[in-house]
Design an enzyme around this catalytic site. Structure first.
Site, PDB file in Angstrom:
ATOM      1  NE  ARG A 155     -64.157  22.481  96.637  1.00  0.00           N
ATOM      2  CZ  ARG A 155     -63.554  21.603  95.832  1.00  0.00           C
ATOM      3  NH1 ARG A 155     -62.580  20.840  96.289  1.00  0.00           N
ATOM      4  NH2 ARG A 155     -63.910  21.477  94.562  1.00  0.00           N
ATOM      5  CG  ASP A 156     -61.988  19.219 106.304  1.00  0.00           C
ATOM      6  OD1 ASP A 156     -62.121  18.058 106.739  1.00  0.00           O
ATOM      7  OD2 ASP A 156     -61.741  20.198 107.053  1.00  0.00           O
ATOM      8  CG  ASN A 179     -59.381   9.591 111.076  1.00  0.00           C
ATOM      9  OD1 ASN A 179     -58.397   8.873 110.897  1.00  0.00           O
ATOM     10  ND2 ASN A 179     -59.379  10.878 110.752  1.00  0.00           N
ATOM     11  CD  GLU A 217     -60.875  16.927 115.032  1.00  0.00           C
ATOM     12  OE1 GLU A 217     -61.514  17.626 114.215  1.00  0.00           O
ATOM     13  OE2 GLU A 217     -59.686  17.125 115.326  1.00  0.00           O
ATOM     14  CB  VAL A 218     -67.293  15.064 112.781  1.00  0.00           C
ATOM     15  CG1 VAL A 218     -68.775  15.185 112.476  1.00  0.00           C
ATOM     16  CG2 VAL A 218     -66.651  16.450 112.894  1.00  0.00           C
ATOM     17  CG  HIS A 275     -66.032  12.061 108.261  1.00  0.00           C
ATOM     18  ND1 HIS A 275     -66.512  11.923 109.546  1.00  0.00           N
ATOM     19  CD2 HIS A 275     -64.742  12.447 108.390  1.00  0.00           C
ATOM     20  CE1 HIS A 275     -65.563  12.233 110.408  1.00  0.00           C
ATOM     21  NE2 HIS A 275     -64.469  12.546 109.730  1.00  0.00           N
ATOM     22  CG  MET A 276     -63.338   8.100 102.333  1.00  0.00           C
ATOM     23  SD  MET A 276     -63.736   6.598 101.412  1.00  0.00           S
ATOM     24  CE  MET A 276     -64.845   7.259 100.191  1.00  0.00           C
ATOM     25  CG  HIS A 277     -60.728  12.826 105.964  1.00  0.00           C
ATOM     26  ND1 HIS A 277     -60.641  14.125 106.415  1.00  0.00           N
ATOM     27  CD2 HIS A 277     -61.165  12.100 107.028  1.00  0.00           C
ATOM     28  CE1 HIS A 277     -61.001  14.176 107.685  1.00  0.00           C
ATOM     29  NE2 HIS A 277     -61.327  12.960 108.090  1.00  0.00           N
TER      30      HIS A 277
END
Ligand code: 5GP
Length: 118
Positions: free
Chosen positions: A30-31, A88, A96-97, A101-103
């Site tokens: 989880r974000d 992104n 940012e990171v 990664h996939m949201h």
């Protein structure tokens, strides 16, 4: 060698996070700053900094990310109402990171994909 990010520590469980799924290829957690009731990040276990670094060898992990996203969406109960997947890449996308990664976002109406230009 690309520099590791905090996500590598999360994958190795060296720092606490809310991991919802992990296997030999990917980890989902989880974000820390959720933008929707469901906001999960799905990452390859090996470090790929951005989409621009993706190679053919990465296809198993990238494919697994998609199937794990579908599985988590089902578990979260957000399939019927729908959800959004975002990756992104780089500065213009606001990455940012630098660990690909996939949201997975859902649980509310997410609005238009992009804000209108001002
Ligand atoms: P990006 O803008 O790079 O696509 O998204 C990075 C995401 O990682 C952001 O939504 C941010 O809240 C999340 N994030 C950054 N640091 C951490 C952390 O230490 N733990 C977790 N769980 N999420 C993080």
């Amino acid at each position: 060698m690309p520099e590791e990010t905090i996500f590598s520590k999360i994958i190795r469980r060296e720092i606490p996070s809310d991991i919802v799924y992990q296997d030999d290829l990917v980890t989902a957690f989880r974000d820390v700053s959720p933008q929707a009731p469901t906001h999960v990040l799905i990452v390859p276990n090996h470090l790929i900094p951005t989409m621009a670094d993706v190679a053919a060898d990465d296809e198993p992990a990238l494919g697994r990310m998609m199937s794990v996203a579908a599985r988590i969406a089902d578990e979260e109960g957000i399939v019927d109402d729908g959800y959004r997947l975002i990756v992104n890449c780089g500065r213009n996308a606001g990455q940012e990171v630098f660990h690909l990664h996939m949201h997975l976002l859902g649980g509310r109406a997410l609005g238009p994909m992009l804000r209108p230009q001002v």
